[in-house]
Design a protein around this motif. Structure first.
Motif, PDB file in Angstrom:
ATOM      1  N   SER A 304      -2.012  96.603  45.886  1.00 34.42           N
ATOM      2  CA  SER A 304      -1.083  97.694  46.231  1.00 34.42           C
ATOM      3  C   SER A 304       0.354  97.266  45.955  1.00 34.42           C
ATOM      4  O   SER A 304       1.160  98.062  45.452  1.00 34.42           O
ATOM      5  N   ILE A 305       0.674  95.989  46.286  1.00 31.31           N
ATOM      6  CA  ILE A 305       2.051  95.507  46.049  1.00 31.31           C
ATOM      7  C   ILE A 305       2.322  95.477  44.543  1.00 31.31           C
ATOM      8  O   ILE A 305       3.389  95.889  44.077  1.00 31.31           O
ATOM      9  N   ILE A 306       1.338  95.025  43.778  1.00 33.16           N
ATOM     10  CA  ILE A 306       1.483  94.978  42.312  1.00 33.16           C
ATOM     11  C   ILE A 306       1.695  96.398  41.775  1.00 33.16           C
ATOM     12  O   ILE A 306       2.568  96.650  40.960  1.00 33.16           O
ATOM     13  N   ASP A 307       0.913  97.341  42.295  1.00 32.30           N
ATOM     14  CA  ASP A 307       1.017  98.731  41.828  1.00 32.30           C
ATOM     15  C   ASP A 307       2.384  99.339  42.137  1.00 32.30           C
ATOM     16  O   ASP A 307       2.957 100.018  41.287  1.00 32.30           O
ATOM     17  N   ILE A 308       2.880  99.110  43.370  1.00 33.56           N
ATOM     18  CA  ILE A 308       4.167  99.755  43.691  1.00 33.56           C
ATOM     19  C   ILE A 308       5.311  99.129  42.890  1.00 33.56           C
ATOM     20  O   ILE A 308       6.360  99.726  42.743  1.00 33.56           O
ATOM     21  N   HIS A 309       5.083  97.924  42.352  1.00 36.47           N
ATOM     22  CA  HIS A 309       6.106  97.319  41.490  1.00 36.47           C
ATOM     23  C   HIS A 309       5.847  97.653  40.023  1.00 36.47           C
ATOM     24  O   HIS A 309       6.488  97.103  39.129  1.00 36.47           O
ATOM     25  N   LYS A 310       4.873  98.513  39.792  1.00 35.60           N
ATOM     26  CA  LYS A 310       4.488  98.917  38.427  1.00 35.60           C
ATOM     27  C   LYS A 310       4.192  97.696  37.555  1.00 35.60           C
ATOM     28  O   LYS A 310       4.521  97.646  36.370  1.00 35.60           O
ATOM     29  N   ALA A 311       3.589  96.693  38.176  1.00 31.63           N
ATOM     30  CA  ALA A 311       3.224  95.472  37.445  1.00 31.63           C
ATOM     31  C   ALA A 311       1.728  95.507  37.147  1.00 31.63           C
ATOM     32  O   ALA A 311       1.027  96.448  37.547  1.00 31.63           O
ATOM     33  N   SER A 312       1.246  94.503  36.416  1.00 32.01           N
ATOM     34  CA  SER A 312      -0.201  94.455  36.147  1.00 32.01           C
ATOM     35  C   SER A 312      -0.723  93.061  36.495  1.00 32.01           C
ATOM     36  O   SER A 312       0.052  92.105  36.569  1.00 32.01           O
ATOM     37  N   VAL A 313      -2.031  92.994  36.733  1.00 30.54           N
ATOM     38  CA  VAL A 313      -2.615  91.701  37.104  1.00 30.54           C
ATOM     39  C   VAL A 313      -3.825  91.396  36.236  1.00 30.54           C
ATOM     40  O   VAL A 313      -4.586  92.292  35.873  1.00 30.54           O
ATOM     41  N   ARG A 314      -3.954  90.113  35.865  1.00 27.46           N
ATOM     42  CA  ARG A 314      -5.108  89.678  35.083  1.00 27.46           C
ATOM     43  C   ARG A 314      -5.734  88.499  35.810  1.00 27.46           C
ATOM     44  O   ARG A 314      -5.033  87.639  36.345  1.00 27.46           O
ATOM     45  N   VAL A 315      -7.060  88.471  35.851  1.00 21.94           N
ATOM     46  CA  VAL A 315      -7.731  87.352  36.528  1.00 21.94           C
ATOM     47  C   VAL A 315      -8.641  86.660  35.539  1.00 21.94           C
ATOM     48  O   VAL A 315      -9.458  87.309  34.876  1.00 21.94           O
ATOM     49  N   LYS A 316      -8.468  85.335  35.458  1.00 18.41           N
ATOM     50  CA  LYS A 316      -9.354  84.540  34.598  1.00 18.41           C
ATOM     51  C   LYS A 316     -10.043  83.556  35.528  1.00 18.41           C
ATOM     52  O   LYS A 316      -9.384  82.870  36.311  1.00 18.41           O
ATOM     53  N   SER A 317     -11.365  83.547  35.478  1.00 18.55           N
ATOM     54  CA  SER A 317     -12.035  82.646  36.413  1.00 18.55           C
ATOM     55  C   SER A 317     -13.333  82.113  35.839  1.00 18.55           C
ATOM     56  O   SER A 317     -14.023  82.799  35.072  1.00 18.55           O
ATOM     57  N   GLU A 318     -13.621  80.884  36.212  1.00 16.93           N
ATOM     58  CA  GLU A 318     -14.888  80.289  35.787  1.00 16.93           C
ATOM     59  C   GLU A 318     -15.464  79.566  36.995  1.00 16.93           C
ATOM     60  O   GLU A 318     -14.752  78.768  37.641  1.00 16.93           O
ATOM     61  N   VAL A 319     -16.707  79.857  37.286  1.00 18.34           N
ATOM     62  CA  VAL A 319     -17.316  79.255  38.483  1.00 18.34           C
ATOM     63  C   VAL A 319     -17.317  77.732  38.341  1.00 18.34           C
ATOM     64  O   VAL A 319     -17.702  77.183  37.316  1.00 18.34           O
ATOM     65  N   GLY A 320     -16.812  77.084  39.398  1.00 22.31           N
ATOM     66  CA  GLY A 320     -16.781  75.612  39.410  1.00 22.31           C
ATOM     67  C   GLY A 320     -15.564  75.031  38.719  1.00 22.31           C
ATOM     68  O   GLY A 320     -15.278  73.840  38.846  1.00 22.31           O
ATOM     69  N   LYS A 321     -14.824  75.868  37.983  1.00 26.45           N
ATOM     70  CA  LYS A 321     -13.656  75.322  37.250  1.00 26.45           C
ATOM     71  C   LYS A 321     -12.324  75.818  37.827  1.00 26.45           C
ATOM     72  O   LYS A 321     -11.332  75.104  37.793  1.00 26.45           O
TER      73      LYS A 321
END
Ligand code: ADP
Length: 329
Positions: A304-321
């Motif tokens: 919600s905070i990201i949205d009200i700042h008109k920003a975007s979010v990306r998530v990169k994830s690898e299990v165990g890493k």
């Protein structure tokens, strides 16, 4: 309830449309009727004039003309009735469709609200039940020592803290939904924001022997200082929570208005990734492990905070890493 409201709304649409259509038809009918009568009367006068002009009396066929006027009136009335029936059917079907379209977002919002209340009550019930059970057991114990009582109070305090956290989360969500924060935007430098949050959470990281590294450039954005601090707190708190002892966390801010929080923790399974920003969503492993306290609300507040700042979010994830959250303002 949705169906009932849809029918009611359709009925209102119909009442309004048919009201307009019938009034319009009435006005048209009276207008045309008056015109037909006027034509009939002038015809009658003309024929009577003709009859008077004849030297001998003749049989003038005036009947069929007046029949024709009555016939025209009937045809007009039938046409109007048919038009109104068509309008009734078309606007009934169209109204039903439009009522569905109008009510759908409201129904969705109500469903979400209901789910939210039920999730929130469920989350509150857990610490409350454990608080009640502990107190009841202690009250029944006739040989309770001072030490036992102190331990009980420590445990009770833990539960109260959990409830306090939950209510703070809920209040945050509520505030963000109201959009009140949007009115208080100023130029904010992300660098000191991150520094403040790191200072606040350093002790928590130290407890788990986690090292927080920063690479911070001044990054001025237009936003709300308190909300941005909350966003960084949520991301860093999660990074600490889901890192193993001895892990490393790197927080970066760049002059291009990018904030990055990268950990070397347990990572997020691919199947969970699309849901982590949903309210009350917790990946299976987070729910199972006793030590990872939480309600699955942090990331939905962050979003919600990201949205009200008109920003975007990306998530990169690898299990165990590990996991990296990248917010671009
Ligand atoms: P929670 O209170 O459970 O941490 P959040 O909304 O903050 O709730 O996060 C939702 C879920 O996303 C968590 O339960 C966890 O499964 C996953 N998650 C979030 N951040 C991380 C991270 N840095 N590493 C691994 N998993 C994470």
């Amino acid at each position: 309830m949705f169906h009932e409201a849809r029918i009611k709304l359709t009925a209102w649409y119909l009442i309004i449309i048919m009201g307009v259509s019938l009034s319009f038809s009435g006005v048209m009918y009276f207008g045309v009727n008056r015109e037909l009568e006027r034509i009939g009367n002038s015809q009658k006068t003309r024929i009577q004039g003709l009859i008077r002009g004849y030297p001998v009396s003749i049989d003038v066929p005036i009947g069929p003309d007046f029949d024709a006027i009555a016939q025209a009136r009937l045809t007009f009335l039938t046409t109007l009735a048919l038009i109104n029936l068509t309008i009734f059917i078309v606007s009934g079907l169209g109204g039903y469709f439009l009522a569905g379209q109008t009510l759908e977002p409201i129904a969705k919002m109500m469903k979400e609200q209901k789910e939210f209340v039920s999730n929130a009550s469920h989350e509150l019930r857990t610490p409350l039940t454990s608080l009640m059970t502990e107190i009841e057991v202690a009250l029944r114990d006739k040989e309770i020592t001072l030490n036992d009582t102190k331990n009980l109070l420590v445990s009770n305090l833990e539960e109260v803290k959990k409830m306090n956290n939950l209510s703070n989360y809920l209040l945050s969500l509520n505030k963000l939904q109201d959009g009140k924060l949007l009115t208080k935007t100023t130029p904010v430098d992300l660098k000191p924001v991150v520094e403040n949050v790191v200072k606040k959470l350093e002790a928590l990281a130290l407890k788990k022997k986690i090292h927080i590294k920063t690479n911070l450039k001044n990054s001025i954005i237009k936003g709300n200082q308190a909300a941005l601090e909350e966003l960084v707190t949520i991301l860093l708190d999660n990074a600490i929570k889901y890192s193993n002892s001895g892990g490393k966390i790197l927080i970066t801010t760049t002059s291009k208005k990018v904030l990055k929080v990268a950990d070397e923790g347990i990572g997020i399974p691919r199947a969970d990734l699309p849901h982590i920003f949903d309210r009350f969503y917790r990946a299976e492993y987070s729910r199972n492990k006793e030590k990872t306290d939480g309600y699955g609300l942090g990331l939905s507040i962050a979003k919600s905070i990201i949205d009200i700042h008109k920003a975007s979010v990306r998530v990169k994830s690898e299990v165990g890493k590990g996991t990296t959250f990248t917010v671009t303002f």
